[in-house]
Every structure is written in structure tokens, then in C-alpha cells.
Design an enzyme around this catalytic site. Structure first.
Site, PDB file in Angstrom:
ATOM      1  N   ASP A   1       4.300  -4.218   2.228  1.00  0.00           N
ATOM      2  CA  ASP A   1       3.009  -3.818   2.793  1.00  0.00           C
ATOM      3  C   ASP A   1       2.962  -2.353   3.260  1.00  0.00           C
ATOM      4  O   ASP A   1       2.748  -1.451   2.459  1.00  0.00           O
ATOM      5  CB  ASP A   1       2.665  -4.800   3.931  1.00  0.00           C
ATOM      6  CG  ASP A   1       1.228  -4.705   4.407  1.00  0.00           C
ATOM      7  OD1 ASP A   1       0.504  -3.822   3.954  1.00  0.00           O
ATOM      8  OD2 ASP A   1       0.816  -5.527   5.255  1.00  0.00           O
TER       9      ASP A   1
ATOM     10  N   ARG B   1      -5.105   1.274  12.535  1.00  0.00           N
ATOM     11  CA  ARG B   1      -5.930   1.602  11.368  1.00  0.00           C
ATOM     12  C   ARG B   1      -6.616   2.957  11.542  1.00  0.00           C
ATOM     13  O   ARG B   1      -6.802   3.682  10.571  1.00  0.00           O
ATOM     14  CB  ARG B   1      -6.966   0.493  11.148  1.00  0.00           C
ATOM     15  CG  ARG B   1      -7.589   0.547   9.759  1.00  0.00           C
ATOM     16  CD  ARG B   1      -8.582  -0.563   9.551  1.00  0.00           C
ATOM     17  NE  ARG B   1      -9.814  -0.285  10.275  1.00  0.00           N
ATOM     18  CZ  ARG B   1     -10.976  -0.878  10.013  1.00  0.00           C
ATOM     19  NH1 ARG B   1     -11.073  -1.783   9.059  1.00  0.00           N
ATOM     20  NH2 ARG B   1     -12.058  -0.583  10.705  1.00  0.00           N
TER      21      ARG B   1
ATOM     22  N   HIS C   1      -0.875 -12.290   3.876  1.00  0.00           N
ATOM     23  CA  HIS C   1      -0.719 -12.581   5.309  1.00  0.00           C
ATOM     24  C   HIS C   1      -0.928 -14.075   5.588  1.00  0.00           C
ATOM     25  O   HIS C   1       0.029 -14.782   5.819  1.00  0.00           O
ATOM     26  CB  HIS C   1      -1.630 -11.736   6.217  1.00  0.00           C
ATOM     27  CG  HIS C   1      -1.500 -10.269   5.990  1.00  0.00           C
ATOM     28  ND1 HIS C   1      -0.287  -9.619   6.076  1.00  0.00           N
ATOM     29  CD2 HIS C   1      -2.412  -9.307   5.659  1.00  0.00           C
ATOM     30  CE1 HIS C   1      -0.471  -8.330   5.820  1.00  0.00           C
ATOM     31  NE2 HIS C   1      -1.740  -8.121   5.550  1.00  0.00           N
TER      32      HIS C   1
ATOM     33  N   HIS D   1      -6.513 -10.123   1.139  1.00  0.00           N
ATOM     34  CA  HIS D   1      -6.047 -10.140   2.532  1.00  0.00           C
ATOM     35  C   HIS D   1      -6.794 -11.251   3.244  1.00  0.00           C
ATOM     36  O   HIS D   1      -8.026 -11.288   3.188  1.00  0.00           O
ATOM     37  CB  HIS D   1      -6.471  -8.853   3.263  1.00  0.00           C
ATOM     38  CG  HIS D   1      -5.720  -7.622   2.950  1.00  0.00           C
ATOM     39  ND1 HIS D   1      -6.334  -6.390   2.887  1.00  0.00           N
ATOM     40  CD2 HIS D   1      -4.407  -7.393   2.756  1.00  0.00           C
ATOM     41  CE1 HIS D   1      -5.431  -5.456   2.644  1.00  0.00           C
ATOM     42  NE2 HIS D   1      -4.250  -6.038   2.556  1.00  0.00           N
TER      43      HIS D   1
ATOM     44  N   HIS E   1       0.904  -1.146   0.000  1.00  0.00           N
ATOM     45  CA  HIS E   1       0.000   0.000   0.000  1.00  0.00           C
ATOM     46  C   HIS E   1       0.944   1.197   0.000  1.00  0.00           C
ATOM     47  O   HIS E   1       1.424   1.613   1.068  1.00  0.00           O
ATOM     48  CB  HIS E   1      -0.886   0.025   1.242  1.00  0.00           C
ATOM     49  CG  HIS E   1      -1.631  -1.251   1.489  1.00  0.00           C
ATOM     50  ND1 HIS E   1      -2.702  -1.629   0.719  1.00  0.00           N
ATOM     51  CD2 HIS E   1      -1.448  -2.237   2.391  1.00  0.00           C
ATOM     52  CE1 HIS E   1      -3.150  -2.811   1.161  1.00  0.00           C
ATOM     53  NE2 HIS E   1      -2.415  -3.185   2.166  1.00  0.00           N
TER      54      HIS E   1
ATOM     55  N   GLU F   1      -5.255 -12.256   8.790  1.00  0.00           N
ATOM     56  CA  GLU F   1      -4.144 -11.471   9.340  1.00  0.00           C
ATOM     57  C   GLU F   1      -4.180 -11.476  10.868  1.00  0.00           C
ATOM     58  O   GLU F   1      -3.140 -11.463  11.511  1.00  0.00           O
ATOM     59  CB  GLU F   1      -4.187 -10.032   8.812  1.00  0.00           C
ATOM     60  CG  GLU F   1      -3.027  -9.182   9.347  1.00  0.00           C
ATOM     61  CD  GLU F   1      -2.942  -7.795   8.760  1.00  0.00           C
ATOM     62  OE1 GLU F   1      -3.848  -7.414   7.984  1.00  0.00           O
ATOM     63  OE2 GLU F   1      -1.973  -7.076   9.078  1.00  0.00           O
TER      64      GLU F   1
HETATM   65 ZN   LIG Z   1      -2.384  -5.037   2.963  1.00  0.00          ZN
END
Ligand SMILES: [Zn+2]
Length: 463
Positions: free
Chosen positions: A327, A86, A276, A239, A60, A242
Site C-alpha cells: 500500500d 491524506r 482493507h 478500497h 500506490h 478501511e
Molecule cells: Zn490504497
């Protein structure tokens, strides 16, 4: 017009050629590789160790600017994990513009090249204006990533992300409105981006489902069917697993653990990259390994988030394919990512050389094994057409400097142990992508301008 390089030591899938002669066509594809000097043709000599460029299988790009900005706790955030991180990331998303998105991407793509990566799989989900309004050009943010990759010379596997829900059965949050598409609009975006390949031969376009939390089974199947109609061989990323929180949510909502759900409900095969896949039970390890899907391990990012540790020894032992992604870009170093993976497991298991296994009487070297496995997994996940210095592959060549401290005194047998496990100085000297030198003697022609752009973007985003 072709160019023939005489590489002092040339990495090959089954060993080394010393020297190796690589004939590169004008189209950037390798015509031939040989241990014999071609007669009557000029050659350009390259000193040191020539290895293939690595595909970074998860990025990202914008999160590069967030690295180092969330390393604190407060009374309101005494318990810090992926979900609290996040919130900080979303604060940054609210401020992103096309200009800052491109500037940060150019910086991190340049950093990847510097560490010997020649392509990236960009898992791209910031599609719209803040608040969810549409850009006049619906592909604006994607086009900015393509521009950043073109400017640096990095190969790009662009994976626009389908995102529809804030969790199973939950509406999206305000910030997430920038990410959301109905499936039809999403497939239109992919179609538009596929048309961009005419102007950029190092661009591939694939599909990404954000996660089983953010996309329903019906949406996933509709998007996969639409992608298959456009490109039956497209790379497919998701994803998955994770955190233990995600595993529990999917188990409650869909009736199976996330990777098990994929094994049972989509045609999991070597087009897939499971990003992940940290939390796997024995059945998921066996099923994912047998499917041919690549696990996208993001060692340093997963470590900084406190996600948990991928069952590397079990998965590798089952013959599973894997590669590495940077990542959130706490690092863009090939060596650093592979080192934390190998050495973290050594700490956990209290033994050395955790995935290397003896083969006959030969020495099996961990540095070489880690690099070669990540190389093959990265190529499978990116579909870039490189991954080996052999005829017919894209000419992605990374020259390691034998005068770099970690490589001093090393020969081909141990040079990758020296790079991956033997020091922090970066030995990458020259980088070629598709037959074109993008870094020579450690210099990229646009590095000062790209860095200035990044400095200005960081000031805007965090000022
Ligand atoms: Zn990611």
C-alpha cells in the site's frame, strides 16, 4: 530452447521436492516439474530454497516517497489519523510529475523484487495534470508505471482507478481533480492500456473503483459493465471499509455497510479484491468469505494509519481468501508484513499461532501457512499466472539463501517459519520473473541508476 534448474529444495503446493527439477520454456512458462533428473540434458544447480514469487496485491507506488515524512504532530494537527495523513499526501500529489512518478515507482518496484515479490497490483489514481488539465497523452501517468515495471522486471497488474466524487454527494477537492474521469473516458483509458500488453507480456490490466465514497452506484455499474465487455475475467479492486468513518458514511448514504452493499449489489466473486475490509460485521465476514473475493490486507500501512485491525482469525476460519499489499510502502518486506499480521493478533488475543489449526497428527507451521495463503490470494487478485511452481504457470522463482542468518540450520519443514517469523535479515538471493533472472546474488543491474533517480525525485518533491 529450455533451461532446466535443479533446485536443492523446491516449494510445491503440497510440500517440497529435494531436489526439484524445473524445466522453463523460452516463453517464461514452466514446462514441467519433477523429482527425477531429466536424462541427457544439462541442468543448472541452484543452492537453497526455491519458492514461488508473491504478488503484492495493493500499491500506490508514489507514496513510497512519503513514508517517514508524516510522523509528527503539531498544535494544528494534534489528532492525527488517515484523514490528516491524506492532507500531507495531497500536498505531495500537487507536486508529482510524470518523471517523479516513474522514478519513485521504479525504486519501490525494485524494493519489492528484493523481498521476493514478482508482481504488484498498482491501484493508480493520479491520472492528470495538477488542477485536472489533461496530459497530451491521456495514458501518460499509466505509461510511466508500465515503464517502471519494465525497467525493474516486476510483473504489473495495472488498475486504473475510477474516481468521481470527494465523498457521497460531495464534489471533488482541488487536488482530487487529478484523479477524476467520466466513465466513458475511464473505459477508453483501460482500452488504451490493454493495447500496451503486446509490448509487455507481464502486464495485466484490471479495473479499480476508488471506493463507495468516490463512485456512485450508477457509475460503478456502468464501469463494471464496460470492463466486462472488454474482458469478462478482469480483476476488480476496490478500497472498502478501511475506517469506521467510511463505514458510517456509506451506511448513511447507501443504506448498508460497505461490504454488505457490495454483497447485495455487485456479483462479488473471485475476480474481486476488497482492499482493507478492516471493519466487518459477522454477516459481512460470512458473505465475503463465501464469495471467493480476496481481502487485500495491508498490515503495516493500516497500522501506521491507526485504521483498526482486520478480523483475521474469524475471516480465515470462515475459509476467506486473503493476501497482502504494501500500500503506502512503509515496508516492502513480505516477512515484515506477514509478521505484524500474525504477531499483532497474538498480542491482541494473548495466544500463539493464531490461524494455524491442527490437521491430523501433522505439525502445521504458521510461516508456511501465512506464506501460502498470501501467495494464493496474491495470485487470485493479480491474475498474473504465477503463484506456484507447477507446469503451466509463469516461471516466477525466488531463491532463499540458506546462509542468511534467519535460515541457518533450517530444513524445508521450518524454513518459511525462519523467513517469516525468525529474523530481520532478508534471505532473498535470486529472483526470476517469467523465466528471466532479474536479481542475482542480491544485485539488480539497474539498482544504482534507479536509486539516483529516486534521490533526485525525493529532492524535487520535498525540497
Ligand atoms: Zn490504497
Amino acid at each position: 530452447m529450455t533451461t532446466i534448474y535443479e533446485v536443492e529444495h523446491l516449494h510445491q503446493p503440497d510440500g517440497w521436492l529435494s531436489p526439484g527439477y524445473v524445466d522453463v520454456g523460452a516463453d517464461g512458462v514452466i514446462l514441467s516439474v519433477s523429482g527425477q533428473r531429466p536424462q541427457g540434458k544439462p541442468v543448472e544447480r541452484l543452492r537453497g530454497f526455491g519458492v514461488p514469487g508473491l504478488s503484492n496485491l495493493h500499491s500506490h507506488a508514489f507514496q513510497r516517497a512519503l513514508a517517514g515524512r508524516t510522523e509528527f504532530v503539531t498544535a494544528a494537527r494534534a489528532e492525527d489519523n488517515l484523514w490528516t495523513w491524506r492532507k500531507e499526501m495531497y500536498r505531495m500529489v500537487d507536486r508529482l510529475t510524470p518523471d517523479t512518478y516513474e522514478a519513485v515507482a521504479a525504486q519501490v518496484y525494485l524494493e519489492m523484487l528484493r523481498f521476493g515479490m514478482t508482481a504488484v497490483c498498482e491501484f493508480h489514481y493520479v491520472h492528470h495534470l495538477a488542477g485536472g488539465g489533461r496530459n497530451p497523452n491521456p495514458a501518460e501517468m499509466s505509461d510511466r508505471l508500465i515503464a517502471a515495471a519494465s525497467r525493474t522486471g516486476l510483473g504489473l497488474t495495472l488498475l486504473p482507478v475510477l474516481y468521481a466524487h470527494g465523498g457521497i454527494g460531495k464534489p471533488v477537492e482541488e487536488t482530487q481533480k487529478r484523479f477524476v474521469h467520466p466513465v466513458d473516458d475511464y473505459l477508453r483509458l483501460i482500452d488504451t492500456l490493454r493495447s500496451r500488453r503486446a509490448a509487455n507480456r507481464n502486464l495485466r490490466v484490471g479495473l479499480a473503483l476508488h471506493s463507495l465514497r468516490a463512485v456512485t452506484p450508477d457509475e460503478a455499474h456502468a464501469a463494471l459493465a464496460g470492463m466486462k465487455a472488454m474482458d469478462p475475467q478482469a480483476r476488480l479492486h476496490i478500497h472498502v471499509s478501511e475506517t469506521t468513518h467510511e463505514v458510517a458514511e456509506v451506511e448513511a448514504g447507501l443504506g448498508a455497510r460497505p461490504v454488505q452493499w457490495l454483497i447485495d449489489n455487485v456479483d462479488l466473486n473471485d475476480q474481486w479484491c476488497l482492499v482493507h475490509a478492516t471493519h466487518l460485521d459477522a454477516s459481512e465476514i460470512a458473505g465475503a468469505a463465501a464469495s471467493g473475493a480476496v481481502v487485500g490486507i495491508c498490515p503495516l500501512t493500516e497500522a501506521t494509519m491507526g485504521d483498526g485491525f482486520f478480523p483475521l482469525v474469524e475471516y480465515h476460519g470462515a475459509g476467506g481468501a486473503w493476501g497482502i499489499g504494501t500500500d503506502s510502502h512503509y515496508s516492502t518486506s513480505t516477512a515484515e508484513e506477514l509478521r505484524i499480521l500474525e504477531c499483532g493478533k497474538r498480542l491482541e488475543l494473548r495466544r500463539r499461532n493464531v490461524i494455524a489449526r491442527p490437521e491430523g497428527g501433522a505439525e502445521v507451521h504458521s510461516g508456511r501457512l501465512l506464506f501460502d495463503t498470501a501467495l494464493a490470494g496474491g495470485e487470485r487478485a493479480s491474475g498474473q499466472g504465477g503463484g506456484a511452481i507447477v507446469a503451466g504457470r509463469r516461471a516466477d522463482l525466488v531463491m532463499l539463501d540458506p546462509d542468511a542468518t534467519p535460515l541457518l540450520g533450517h530444513g524445508p519443514e521450518t524454513v518459511l517459519d525462519g523467513w517469516i517469523l525468525g529474523g530481520t535479515e532478508n534471505p532473498v538471493r535470486d529472483v526470476m520473473v517469467a523465466g528471466r533472472w532479474v536479481i542475482r546474488d542480491g544485485r539488480h543491474p539497474q539498482e544504482a541508476a534507479i536509486r539516483d533517480g529516486y534521490r533526485a525525485a525525493a529532492a524535487t518533491l520535498f525540497g
